[in-house]
Scaffold this active site. Structure first.
Site, PDB file in Angstrom:
ATOM      1  N   GLY A  58      11.701   0.511  -5.258  1.00  0.00           N
ATOM      2  CA  GLY A  58      12.492   1.659  -4.823  1.00  0.00           C
ATOM      3  C   GLY A  58      13.978   1.344  -4.720  1.00  0.00           C
ATOM      4  O   GLY A  58      14.824   2.178  -5.057  1.00  0.00           O
ATOM      5  N   THR A  59      14.297   0.144  -4.273  1.00  0.00           N
ATOM      6  CA  THR A  59      15.710  -0.209  -4.087  1.00  0.00           C
ATOM      7  C   THR A  59      16.447  -0.172  -5.420  1.00  0.00           C
ATOM      8  O   THR A  59      17.539   0.411  -5.525  1.00  0.00           O
ATOM      9  CB  THR A  59      15.827  -1.617  -3.460  1.00  0.00           C
ATOM     10  OG1 THR A  59      15.133  -1.599  -2.206  1.00  0.00           O
ATOM     11  CG2 THR A  59      17.277  -2.009  -3.244  1.00  0.00           C
ATOM     12  N   ASN A 131      11.729   7.611   5.716  1.00  0.00           N
ATOM     13  CA  ASN A 131      10.860   6.459   5.978  1.00  0.00           C
ATOM     14  C   ASN A 131      10.669   6.155   7.450  1.00  0.00           C
ATOM     15  O   ASN A 131       9.688   5.525   7.820  1.00  0.00           O
ATOM     16  CB  ASN A 131      11.395   5.216   5.258  1.00  0.00           C
ATOM     17  CG  ASN A 131      12.869   5.000   5.458  1.00  0.00           C
ATOM     18  OD1 ASN A 131      13.657   5.915   5.242  1.00  0.00           O
ATOM     19  ND2 ASN A 131      13.256   3.833   5.882  1.00  0.00           N
ATOM     20  N   GLN A 161       8.706   7.521  -0.004  1.00  0.00           N
ATOM     21  CA  GLN A 161       7.767   7.737   1.100  1.00  0.00           C
ATOM     22  C   GLN A 161       6.916   8.973   0.899  1.00  0.00           C
ATOM     23  O   GLN A 161       5.887   9.146   1.547  1.00  0.00           O
ATOM     24  CB  GLN A 161       8.535   7.881   2.432  1.00  0.00           C
ATOM     25  CG  GLN A 161       9.203   6.609   2.895  1.00  0.00           C
ATOM     26  CD  GLN A 161       8.221   5.614   3.491  1.00  0.00           C
ATOM     27  OE1 GLN A 161       7.111   5.977   3.897  1.00  0.00           O
ATOM     28  NE2 GLN A 161       8.616   4.358   3.557  1.00  0.00           N
ATOM     29  N   HIS A 183       4.364   0.088  -3.700  1.00  0.00           N
ATOM     30  CA  HIS A 183       3.715  -0.424  -2.483  1.00  0.00           C
ATOM     31  C   HIS A 183       3.603   0.614  -1.378  1.00  0.00           C
ATOM     32  O   HIS A 183       2.993   0.367  -0.348  1.00  0.00           O
ATOM     33  CB  HIS A 183       4.376  -1.722  -1.986  1.00  0.00           C
ATOM     34  CG  HIS A 183       5.771  -1.605  -1.459  1.00  0.00           C
ATOM     35  ND1 HIS A 183       6.071  -1.829  -0.139  1.00  0.00           N
ATOM     36  CD2 HIS A 183       6.946  -1.327  -2.062  1.00  0.00           C
ATOM     37  CE1 HIS A 183       7.379  -1.696   0.042  1.00  0.00           C
ATOM     38  NE2 HIS A 183       7.930  -1.394  -1.104  1.00  0.00           N
ATOM     39  N   THR A 219      12.019  -8.283 -19.415  1.00  0.00           N
ATOM     40  CA  THR A 219      10.595  -8.177 -19.765  1.00  0.00           C
ATOM     41  C   THR A 219       9.848  -7.425 -18.669  1.00  0.00           C
ATOM     42  O   THR A 219       9.997  -7.744 -17.489  1.00  0.00           O
ATOM     43  CB  THR A 219       9.999  -9.588 -19.954  1.00  0.00           C
ATOM     44  OG1 THR A 219      10.740 -10.242 -20.987  1.00  0.00           O
ATOM     45  CG2 THR A 219       8.527  -9.527 -20.329  1.00  0.00           C
ATOM     46  N   CYS A 313      13.103  -3.119   7.155  1.00  0.00           N
ATOM     47  CA  CYS A 313      13.997  -3.860   6.273  1.00  0.00           C
ATOM     48  C   CYS A 313      14.256  -5.238   6.870  1.00  0.00           C
ATOM     49  O   CYS A 313      13.849  -5.537   7.982  1.00  0.00           O
ATOM     50  CB  CYS A 313      15.308  -3.108   6.105  1.00  0.00           C
ATOM     51  SG  CYS A 313      15.020  -1.561   5.263  1.00  0.00           S
TER      52      CYS A 313
HETATM   53  N1  PLP Z   1      13.430   4.244  -0.130  1.00  0.00           N
HETATM   54  C1  PLP Z   1      12.618   4.446   0.909  1.00  0.00           C
HETATM   55  C2  PLP Z   1      12.549   5.811   1.511  1.00  0.00           C
HETATM   56  C3  PLP Z   1      11.852   3.407   1.422  1.00  0.00           C
HETATM   57  O1  PLP Z   1      11.043   3.632   2.476  1.00  0.00           O
HETATM   58  C4  PLP Z   1      11.921   2.133   0.815  1.00  0.00           C
HETATM   59  C5  PLP Z   1      11.158   0.990   1.331  1.00  0.00           C
HETATM   60  O2  PLP Z   1      10.741   0.961   2.452  1.00  0.00           O
HETATM   61  C6  PLP Z   1      12.790   1.973  -0.276  1.00  0.00           C
HETATM   62  C7  PLP Z   1      13.524   3.046  -0.727  1.00  0.00           C
HETATM   63  C8  PLP Z   1      12.919   0.654  -0.958  1.00  0.00           C
HETATM   64  O3  PLP Z   1      11.808   0.407  -1.770  1.00  0.00           O
HETATM   65  P1  PLP Z   1      11.424  -1.087  -2.201  1.00  0.00           P
HETATM   66  O4  PLP Z   1      10.973  -1.781  -0.947  1.00  0.00           O
HETATM   67  O5  PLP Z   1      10.347  -0.901  -3.203  1.00  0.00           O
HETATM   68  O6  PLP Z   1      12.638  -1.705  -2.794  1.00  0.00           O
END
Ligand code: PLP
Length: 367
Positions: A58-59, A131, A161, A183, A219, A313
């Protein structure tokens, strides 16, 4: 993880060593697995397979959405809400973007959003579900406001989320960019996707071999991609039943704790009811008077309740939550985020109902 995802990944780890960019038989088999997974992700996200870009989670998807659109329009502004995940908030802040407030219930202030928009805005990012408190944003109204005030801007939504609980394909149909992360729906960590709709221009964050149609070099994580698709498929197939079952469990948990622990406030709900209709089913977020979140989490951990205070986090629970601050919630209250998922059982809720009130009492006593 969903057993279907584990099984699919194990098969790839054992027999799927090929590099999907290669041309020999083993490589072609890996390529087919990635293509099949792309089809599944496209179906569950309501887009064409070519609009899926696999990312490391997600990041990366969020960073790609913000940084990648701004790179195409130098000097333009990003806009996001004050309750975004740091993966959106930090890139927006670093680019000198505009941050739109959220009200007491955690929903974006649409008038303030409209006021922040003009022709200089390149990207508007409003998450589908938060989140920390699980509040769902009115994305259709947001899309109307963006279309009216910044017609050239791209709407990005972080659906990380939301995916287990909401029809992301339907709800996000008007967003040009959509982020998800495996995840959060029973897949592995370290894999996600960004939907980049045809016609939406973004510069890649990662440059190199030109994979993912030159939108994300490197990759591909074949086993991760296959595991994510297996989890996505079963999540979507079972979504309706899971939401019904888990929402009932969540209501029992939240109502039980509100009744058992005086001085408890539920976040992200309207005061009457409480009305949880704009929260995702798996979210139970409570604030307790006279409790330090860290002591409460420590006591709960000893009782096998794995909870968090704000987000999970790297900073842990020690820092005050920017989401609760944006919602105007008193920082002196101890916050507790209990998340339920597809595998949560009645017995687990019974256990939490038995131990949380005792832990809150002890945490209050130790102050
Ligand atoms: N965005 C939201 C709303 C999240 O809850 C999270 C992770 O908790 C992320 C982005 C980041 O995702 P990742 O942990 O896969 O980088």
């Amino acid at each position: 993880m969903r057993p279907e995802a584990v099984e699919a990944m194990l098969a790839m780890l054992e027999n799927g060593f090929g590099n999907p960019s290669g041309s020999h038989r083993m490589a072609r088999a890996a390529r087919r697995a990635v293509d099949d997974a792309r089809d599944v992700m496209a179906e569950t996200l309501g887009c064409h397979p070519g609009e899926i870009v696999f990312t490391s989670g997600g990041t990366e998807a969020d960073n790609q959405a913000i940084v990648g659109t701004l790179a195409r329009r130098p000097g333009a502004h990003p806009v996001c809400t004050a309750i975004e995940h740091p993966a959106v908030l930090v890139p927006v802040q670093r680019a000198g973007g505009r941050i739109v407030p959220a009200g007491r219930t955690g929903q974006v202030d649409l008038a303030a959003l409209a006021a922040a928009l003009d022709s200089s805005v390149a990207v508007v990012s409003v998450m589908l579900a938060n989140n920390e408190v699980g509040v769902v944003q009115p994305l259709a109204e947001v899309a109307d406001v963006v279309a009216a005030h910044s017609p050239d801007a791209v709407l990005h939504t972080d659906a990380v989320q939301a995916f287990p609980w909401l029809d992301v394909a339907g709800t996000c149909a008007r967003a040009g960019l959509v982020s998800v992360s495996a995840h959060k729906f029973g897949g592995p960590k370290g894999i996600g996707a960004l939907v980049v709709r045809d016609g939406v221009g973004i510069e890649p964050l990662l440059r190199g071999g030109g994979q993912e149609r030159d939108r994300r070099s490197g990759t591909q994580n074949v086993a991760g991609i296959v595991g994510m698709a297996a989890a996505a498929r079963v999540t979507v197939e079972e979504r309706k039943a899971t939401v019904e079952r888990v929402a009932a469990l969540r209501d029992r948990l939240a109502d039980g704790l509100l009744a058992a622990v005086p001085g408890t406030i539920e976040s992200g709900v309207s005061d009457v009811g409480p009305d949880r209709s704009h929260k995702i089913a798996g979210s139970c977020h409570l604030c307790f008077e006279g409790v330090e979140a860290e002591s409460l989490l420590f006591l709960l951990d000893q009782e096998d309740v794995c909870a968090s205070a704000a987000s999970s986090c790297a900073s842990g629970a020690a820092e005050p939550s920017h989401v609760l601050a944006a919602m105007g919630i008193d920082p002196a209250l101890g916050s507790l985020r209990l998340s339920l998922g597809w595998s949560t059982t009645d017995d687990e809720v019974d256990h939490a109902l038995a131990v949380v009130p005792v832990a809150v009492e002890r945490a209050r006593g130790s102050r």
